[in-house]
Design an enzyme around this catalytic site. Structure first.
Site, short mmCIF file in Angstrom:
data_model
loop_
_atom_site.label_atom_id
_atom_site.label_comp_id
_atom_site.label_asym_id
_atom_site.label_seq_id
_atom_site.Cartn_x
_atom_site.Cartn_y
_atom_site.Cartn_z
N LYS A 140 0.85 -1.20 0.00
CA LYS A 140 0.00 0.00 0.00
C LYS A 140 0.88 1.24 0.00
CE LYS A 140 -4.06 -2.00 2.23
NZ LYS A 140 -4.97 -1.91 3.38
N HIS A 143 2.24 6.69 2.97
CA HIS A 143 1.73 8.06 2.90
C HIS A 143 2.45 8.98 3.87
CE1 HIS A 143 -0.62 7.39 6.52
NE2 HIS A 143 -1.08 6.28 5.99
N HIS A 146 2.97 8.11 7.46
CA HIS A 146 4.08 7.20 7.78
C HIS A 146 5.39 7.97 7.89
CE1 HIS A 146 1.39 4.03 5.84
NE2 HIS A 146 1.50 3.67 7.10
#
Length: 579
Positions: A140, A143, A146
């Site tokens: 994933k 973003h 993170h």
């Protein structure tokens, strides 16, 4: 620490007059922040903090009068050259020559230990802390949340290590769950072994996007469920593919984290807690905490009145665990394994209630150490885009910031030829990101702006690096020698005194950050230090001054650079020597 000796000396005189133990007084004596507008004293005692009747009825004029009276009873000595009363405070000015001598000797002798060895920290027991941060999900987007978690967690770990605590840095990967069923099916259809090896993060993300488009199809859904079931049953072929996803992803993460100056002691993940989460469910059941709902799910009642007005779902109707169940298992496992004093989780504030529930359940299960678990939360960042559009991979952000700084370096008239422009640009760019992120309270949301972050003047990471590089080149011009002996009596100009006073405050700033784990105290300290050093650099020339004066000024600038570099490193920034 210079400040400690001065505080102690002031406290010992106060102790005789006030008849209070010096230990109690030391905490009430603090260094005075430097003012651009006027000369200030070095330390102040707050009268309110040493008044016995700490009631709010103690009016400010009453406190002012007490300050006045106390100031009159105190005498100057070899350490304190001036005592005056302020609004509710007594102000102490340290003998100027002693101030310069003590501060500079200490900074230059202790180097990176300056500030962290202060007696402000002596009462703090040395602890072992587990810090969980970054924690991206495989396949994933990495973003911006993170990225924030990564740099905040790294700062907290750096600060704790500098203060002598033991730290275990854990990256808890999202490496399990139904999405791996989809990913497995997707890889069987669209995957490429070579691409998985060469750029796993990007390839798995692309596969996941592709298979998600097809996931409306019932047949695909069934295949995905089937793949995940095999995974849970430890089917060899399925497990081996999943293991490759995980191993190659971690390898690439390690390489990218290295660019960020971040490392982990342990790459953990949800996958490690499949079996253990079943043990947690059994334990909850044995303790009578697990309740079944009509739908067949398992919940834990967290309400005070036991009316399910607040609860946490820990089990699906088919008996499988959920994210929070795995978190419970992970917390228990870490505590058993590391026997730590505290556990800190660094994630965005949308997960606050998740962690409240987690800590509450641990307490209900009989784990008293849940009290020592902490969630350090942060706000959301809006508007961070790269030229490729929305941020998908951490590497995009690093490449973007490096490219922008290289461009700025190329167009700046003042830029000298640096040895490794790519490396310098990356370090300067990272400091820009980190300072923009750390300037406010962590819990506040902010609007990201490349232009604002990369300004070379103003309160930015670029300005910190520029100041550091300028002070380095000043040292290089004068032979880079380690100065220990210089006649500091020459440092009497207000610009020099301001730098010295500011250096005096460093331990208090570190102490504040160690208490609330907010980097902003250190950031604003370093920005002020850079502004004060810039003013001193303009007004106190080294070149062309008589040798003794030049040497003393060089000493001052070397001390400022040393503290600037130490503070930057705590924040996770690598100082550059040229730019």
């Amino acid at each position: 620490m210079a400040a400690c000796a001065f505080r102690r000396s002031i406290a010992s005189q106060l102790s005789k007059v006030l008849d209070l133990p010096p230990e109690r007084l030391i905490k009430s004596i603090s260094a005075v922040p430097v003012s651009k507008k006027r000369c200030v004293a070095d330390f102040q005692l707050s009268i309110a903090s040493v008044t016995e009747d700490n009631s709010s009825s103690c009016l400010s004029q009453d406190l002012n009068l007490r300050a006045q009276k106390l100031a009159e009873r105190l005498k100057c000595d070899a350490v304190v050259s001036e005592i005056s009363a302020g609004p509710g405070t007594v102000n102490f000015t340290i003998n100027r020559e002693l101030l310069a001598k003590t501060v500079l000797q200490q900074v230059l002798k202790e180097g990176s230990e300056y500030g962290v060895k202060s007696e402000l920290f002596s009462a703090m027991p040395k602890q072992k802390a587990v810090i969980e941060y970054s924690s991206p999900n495989i396949a994933k987007k990495f973003h911006i949340g993170h990225l924030r978690s990564t740099i905040v967690g790294n700062f907290i770990a750096n600060l704790k290590v500098a203060l002598g605590h033991e730290v275990i840095r854990i990256n808890y990967l999202g490496d399990w769950g139904m999405q791996f069923g989809l990913l497995g099916v997707g890889f069987q259809r669209f995957g490429d072994k070579e691409k998985l090896k060469s750029s796993p993060l990007q390839h798995l993300f692309e596969v996941y996007v592709q298979i998600n488009k097809a996931a409306e199809d019932e047949h695909i859904k069934e295949l995905a469920k089937d793949f995940f079931r095999k995974l849970e049953d430890h089917d060899e072929q399925t497990l081996s593919l999943w293991q490759q996803f995980r191993d190659f992803s971690i390898e690439e993460y390690i390489r990218i984290y290295k660019r960020l100056g971040v490392r982990f002691d342990e790459y953990s993940g949800e996958s490690l807690y499949q079996e253990k989460s079943q043990e947690v469910l059994k334990m909850l059941e044995d303790k009578g905490l697990l309740q079944k709902t009509v739908q067949g799910t398992g919940v834990v009642d967290l309400s005070e009145k036991k009316d399910l007005s607040s609860f946490s779902t820990v089990m699906r109707s088919d008996g499988t665990s959920l994210y929070i169940t795995r978190d419970l298992a992970a917390a228990v496992d870490r505590m058993n394994k590391h026997q730590c004093d505290t556990m800190i989780y660094v994630t965005d504030k949308s997960q606050s209630s998740h962690f409240e529930h987690l800590f509450q359940m641990l307490k209900l299960m009989g784990y008293d150490w849940a009290e020592r678990c902490q969630h350090v939360s942060f706000g959301l960042v809006q508007g961070m885009k790269t030229r490729r559009g929305e941020v998908v991979f951490l590497e995009d952000v690093l490449n973007e910031v490096r490219a922008r700084v290289l461009q700025n370096m190329a167009s700046a008239k003042t830029t000298k030829q640096v040895e490794d422009p790519m490396d310098t640009a990356e370090k300067v760019g990272l400091s820009a990101l980190i300072i923009q992120d750390f300037r406010g309270l962590l819990s506040s949301d902010y609007q990201f702006s490349w232009d604002r972050a990369l300004q070379s003047r103003g309160d930015t990471g670029v300005f910190l690096q520029y100041t550091h590089a300028r002070l380095c080149s000043l040292e290089q011009m004068h032979g880079n020698e380690q100065l220990t002996d210089c006649n500091v009596a020459c440092l009497q100009e207000p610009e020099a005194i301001s730098v010295l006073q500011h250096l005096l405050r460093y331990d208090e700033v570190l102490y504040r950050s160690s208490q609330d784990l907010q980097p902003k105290h250190i950031v604003s300290y370093l920005l002020t230090l850079s502004h004060l050093a810039a003013v001193a650099h303009r007004t106190l020339p080294v070149k062309g001054s008589p040798p003794e004066l030049a040497q003393a000024r060089l000493c001052l600038f070397q001390a400022a650079r040393s503290v600037l570099a130490s503070g930057m490193k705590l924040l996770g920034i690598t100082p550059v020597a040229q730019m």
